[in-house]
Design a protein around this motif. Sequence first.
Motif, PDB file in Angstrom:
ATOM      1  N   LEU A 177       0.832  -1.200   0.000  1.00  0.00           N
ATOM      2  CA  LEU A 177       0.000   0.000   0.000  1.00  0.00           C
ATOM      3  C   LEU A 177       0.870   1.255   0.000  1.00  0.00           C
ATOM      4  CD1 LEU A 177      -2.776   1.364   0.260  1.00  0.00           C
ATOM      5  CD2 LEU A 177      -2.573   1.100   2.744  1.00  0.00           C
ATOM      6  N   ALA A 178       1.945   1.221   0.766  1.00  0.00           N
ATOM      7  CA  ALA A 178       2.827   2.387   0.856  1.00  0.00           C
ATOM      8  C   ALA A 178       3.457   2.717  -0.490  1.00  0.00           C
ATOM      9  CB  ALA A 178       3.910   2.140   1.906  1.00  0.00           C
ATOM     10  N   GLN A 179       3.739   1.717  -1.266  1.00  0.00           N
ATOM     11  CA  GLN A 179       4.335   1.949  -2.573  1.00  0.00           C
ATOM     12  C   GLN A 179       3.353   2.626  -3.530  1.00  0.00           C
ATOM     13  OE1 GLN A 179       5.770  -1.883  -3.848  1.00  0.00           O
ATOM     14  NE2 GLN A 179       7.280  -2.023  -2.191  1.00  0.00           N
ATOM     15  N   LYS A 180       2.064   2.437  -3.259  1.00  0.00           N
ATOM     16  CA  LYS A 180       1.030   3.052  -4.105  1.00  0.00           C
ATOM     17  C   LYS A 180       0.581   4.401  -3.537  1.00  0.00           C
ATOM     18  CE  LYS A 180      -2.104   3.071  -7.417  1.00  0.00           C
ATOM     19  NZ  LYS A 180      -3.233   2.119  -7.421  1.00  0.00           N
ATOM     20  N   ASN A 181       0.435   4.451  -2.214  1.00  0.00           N
ATOM     21  CA  ASN A 181      -0.079   5.668  -1.597  1.00  0.00           C
ATOM     22  C   ASN A 181       0.463   5.771  -0.166  1.00  0.00           C
ATOM     23  OD1 ASN A 181      -1.573   7.780  -0.483  1.00  0.00           O
ATOM     24  ND2 ASN A 181      -3.437   7.237  -1.599  1.00  0.00           N
ATOM     25  N   GLU A 182       1.624   6.370  -0.030  1.00  0.00           N
ATOM     26  CA  GLU A 182       2.260   6.454   1.290  1.00  0.00           C
ATOM     27  C   GLU A 182       1.458   7.329   2.245  1.00  0.00           C
ATOM     28  OE1 GLU A 182       6.704   7.120   3.215  1.00  0.00           O
ATOM     29  OE2 GLU A 182       6.360   7.441   1.077  1.00  0.00           O
ATOM     30  N   ALA A 183       0.769   8.335   1.709  1.00  0.00           N
ATOM     31  CA  ALA A 183      -0.031   9.217   2.562  1.00  0.00           C
ATOM     32  C   ALA A 183      -1.137   8.435   3.257  1.00  0.00           C
ATOM     33  CB  ALA A 183      -0.615  10.352   1.723  1.00  0.00           C
ATOM     34  N   ARG A 184      -1.725   7.465   2.552  1.00  0.00           N
ATOM     35  CA  ARG A 184      -2.785   6.656   3.156  1.00  0.00           C
ATOM     36  C   ARG A 184      -2.224   5.804   4.295  1.00  0.00           C
ATOM     37  NH1 ARG A 184      -7.976   4.862   1.771  1.00  0.00           N
ATOM     38  NH2 ARG A 184      -7.899   5.954  -0.238  1.00  0.00           N
ATOM     39  N   VAL A 185      -1.011   5.288   4.105  1.00  0.00           N
ATOM     40  CA  VAL A 185      -0.362   4.514   5.173  1.00  0.00           C
ATOM     41  C   VAL A 185      -0.106   5.398   6.382  1.00  0.00           C
ATOM     42  CG1 VAL A 185       1.738   3.273   5.829  1.00  0.00           C
ATOM     43  CG2 VAL A 185       0.686   2.848   3.610  1.00  0.00           C
ATOM     44  N   ASP A 186       0.384   6.611   6.158  1.00  0.00           N
ATOM     45  CA  ASP A 186       0.637   7.535   7.266  1.00  0.00           C
ATOM     46  C   ASP A 186      -0.653   7.828   8.019  1.00  0.00           C
ATOM     47  OD1 ASP A 186       3.310   7.666   6.637  1.00  0.00           O
ATOM     48  OD2 ASP A 186       3.116   9.471   5.400  1.00  0.00           O
ATOM     49  N   GLN A 201      -7.971  -5.640   9.026  1.00  0.00           N
ATOM     50  CA  GLN A 201      -9.117  -5.232   8.218  1.00  0.00           C
ATOM     51  C   GLN A 201      -8.940  -3.818   7.684  1.00  0.00           C
ATOM     52  OE1 GLN A 201      -9.195  -6.677  11.143  1.00  0.00           O
ATOM     53  NE2 GLN A 201     -10.410  -8.573  10.903  1.00  0.00           N
ATOM     54  N   ALA A 202      -8.306  -2.953   8.484  1.00  0.00           N
ATOM     55  CA  ALA A 202      -8.085  -1.576   8.051  1.00  0.00           C
ATOM     56  C   ALA A 202      -7.134  -1.538   6.860  1.00  0.00           C
ATOM     57  CB  ALA A 202      -7.530  -0.742   9.201  1.00  0.00           C
ATOM     58  N   VAL A 203      -6.108  -2.388   6.903  1.00  0.00           N
ATOM     59  CA  VAL A 203      -5.162  -2.463   5.795  1.00  0.00           C
ATOM     60  C   VAL A 203      -5.844  -3.018   4.557  1.00  0.00           C
ATOM     61  CG1 VAL A 203      -2.985  -3.473   4.984  1.00  0.00           C
ATOM     62  CG2 VAL A 203      -3.202  -2.731   7.361  1.00  0.00           C
ATOM     63  N   GLU A 204      -6.667  -4.051   4.744  1.00  0.00           N
ATOM     64  CA  GLU A 204      -7.375  -4.652   3.613  1.00  0.00           C
ATOM     65  C   GLU A 204      -8.338  -3.657   2.967  1.00  0.00           C
ATOM     66  OE1 GLU A 204      -9.176  -8.126   5.254  1.00  0.00           O
ATOM     67  OE2 GLU A 204      -7.390  -9.369   4.966  1.00  0.00           O
ATOM     68  N   SER A 205      -9.008  -2.853   3.790  1.00  0.00           N
ATOM     69  CA  SER A 205      -9.948  -1.860   3.255  1.00  0.00           C
ATOM     70  C   SER A 205      -9.201  -0.803   2.446  1.00  0.00           C
ATOM     71  CB  SER A 205     -10.706  -1.185   4.407  1.00  0.00           C
ATOM     72  OG  SER A 205     -11.522  -2.118   5.087  1.00  0.00           O
ATOM     73  N   ALA A 206      -8.040  -0.389   2.961  1.00  0.00           N
ATOM     74  CA  ALA A 206      -7.235   0.603   2.247  1.00  0.00           C
ATOM     75  C   ALA A 206      -6.722   0.046   0.931  1.00  0.00           C
ATOM     76  CB  ALA A 206      -6.063   1.049   3.129  1.00  0.00           C
ATOM     77  N   LEU A 207      -6.347  -1.235   0.950  1.00  0.00           N
ATOM     78  CA  LEU A 207      -5.890  -1.876  -0.289  1.00  0.00           C
ATOM     79  C   LEU A 207      -7.012  -1.929  -1.319  1.00  0.00           C
ATOM     80  CD1 LEU A 207      -3.778  -4.838   1.150  1.00  0.00           C
ATOM     81  CD2 LEU A 207      -2.903  -3.009  -0.303  1.00  0.00           C
ATOM     82  N   SER A 208      -8.197  -2.234  -0.848  1.00  0.00           N
ATOM     83  CA  SER A 208      -9.346  -2.299  -1.748  1.00  0.00           C
ATOM     84  C   SER A 208      -9.623  -0.932  -2.363  1.00  0.00           C
ATOM     85  CB  SER A 208     -10.582  -2.787  -0.996  1.00  0.00           C
ATOM     86  OG  SER A 208     -10.403  -4.123  -0.557  1.00  0.00           O
ATOM     87  N   ALA A 209      -9.498   0.095  -1.536  1.00  0.00           N
ATOM     88  CA  ALA A 209      -9.745   1.444  -2.022  1.00  0.00           C
ATOM     89  C   ALA A 209      -8.744   1.857  -3.095  1.00  0.00           C
ATOM     90  CB  ALA A 209      -9.700   2.438  -0.857  1.00  0.00           C
ATOM     91  N   GLU A 210      -7.564   1.296  -3.000  1.00  0.00           N
ATOM     92  CA  GLU A 210      -6.521   1.610  -3.980  1.00  0.00           C
ATOM     93  C   GLU A 210      -6.534   0.642  -5.162  1.00  0.00           C
ATOM     94  OE1 GLU A 210      -4.524   4.167  -4.064  1.00  0.00           O
ATOM     95  OE2 GLU A 210      -5.177   5.008  -2.141  1.00  0.00           O
ATOM     96  N   GLY A 211      -7.495  -0.299  -5.125  1.00  0.00           N
ATOM     97  CA  GLY A 211      -7.578  -1.265  -6.214  1.00  0.00           C
ATOM     98  C   GLY A 211      -6.492  -2.316  -6.167  1.00  0.00           C
ATOM     99  N   LEU A 212      -5.949  -2.561  -4.958  1.00  0.00           N
ATOM    100  CA  LEU A 212      -4.841  -3.515  -4.813  1.00  0.00           C
ATOM    101  C   LEU A 212      -5.254  -4.785  -4.099  1.00  0.00           C
ATOM    102  CD1 LEU A 212      -2.040  -1.031  -3.675  1.00  0.00           C
ATOM    103  CD2 LEU A 212      -2.344  -2.028  -5.943  1.00  0.00           C
ATOM    104  N   LYS A 213      -6.481  -4.854  -3.625  1.00  0.00           N
ATOM    105  CA  LYS A 213      -6.893  -6.006  -2.817  1.00  0.00           C
ATOM    106  C   LYS A 213      -7.148  -7.220  -3.675  1.00  0.00           C
ATOM    107  CE  LYS A 213      -8.077  -7.921   1.106  1.00  0.00           C
ATOM    108  NZ  LYS A 213      -7.928  -9.281   0.616  1.00  0.00           N
ATOM    109  N   ARG A 214      -6.526  -8.350  -3.309  1.00  0.00           N
ATOM    110  CA  ARG A 214      -6.809  -9.612  -3.980  1.00  0.00           C
ATOM    111  C   ARG A 214      -7.981 -10.288  -3.295  1.00  0.00           C
ATOM    112  NH1 ARG A 214      -1.273 -12.327  -2.802  1.00  0.00           N
ATOM    113  NH2 ARG A 214      -1.739 -11.268  -0.851  1.00  0.00           N
ATOM    114  N   GLY A 215      -8.524 -11.322  -3.949  1.00  0.00           N
ATOM    115  CA  GLY A 215      -9.584 -12.114  -3.333  1.00  0.00           C
ATOM    116  C   GLY A 215      -9.086 -12.750  -2.053  1.00  0.00           C
TER     117      GLY A 215
END
Length: 255
Positions: A177-186, A201-215
Amino acid sequence: MAFKDTPPDFKLIDLALIDPDPEHPRKQVDTAGLKALVASIQAKGLIQPLIVQPAGSDGRHRLIVGERRWRAAMLAGETRVPALVRPCAAEEALEIQVFENLGQGVRAPLESREMANAIQAIAQRFDSREAAAEHFGRPQSWLNQATAAANLSPKVTALLDSGKITSTATAIQLEKLAQKNEARVDALIEQVQDGAKLAKQAVESALSAEGLKRGRKKAEASEASAPAAAAAGGHGDGVGAAAAAVPGQPGAAAE
């Protein structure tokens, strides 16, 4: 005499003189895992000895522990293998095989980052990642996944070391996630109070928002095959162990 009281006799034995135990609980062997084990034996030989019964009147030994290593050694072209000769009553052999597979033997898996750091150190000896992956008998995608925990940023590593992240797999996802959006990680980190933990779950939700979440199933399968999954890939013979475990010897799972 109980198995634990029998003195081991170390020998180099012709593979052709070792027979499998027909009562061994292993009936199926994962092809991919066996292939990795073959590559490991071809590169370094059989590191952990088999355990076999004393030779009968026909000079043949029956295998007690080491079913996968025995099969892989034959495929690797080995003709003689190290073995510990130990008498074992037929009714106790099954217990030995089961206890070893339950992880109650002498081996224990490395922690995820420990394994990742070890694989990374070996990979760095090669001119390319492709050559390093070939050394392990695995595709480059496996190597990238296996070393992911060794390439965490200082920020994510600090969270893992402090206990604010309790899972190495979650740390790897946070790094992604940080590689895609470091501000979101911060922003996620700022929400964590002292003594609290960053929820998976918070990390998974952020990944989904960035379109990075796998099944979920695919993600869980990948986590299961990460470096800490020990053993099937190793020289152990864990019944039901993850077949995609690191192929080094020894593995995480026991016989």
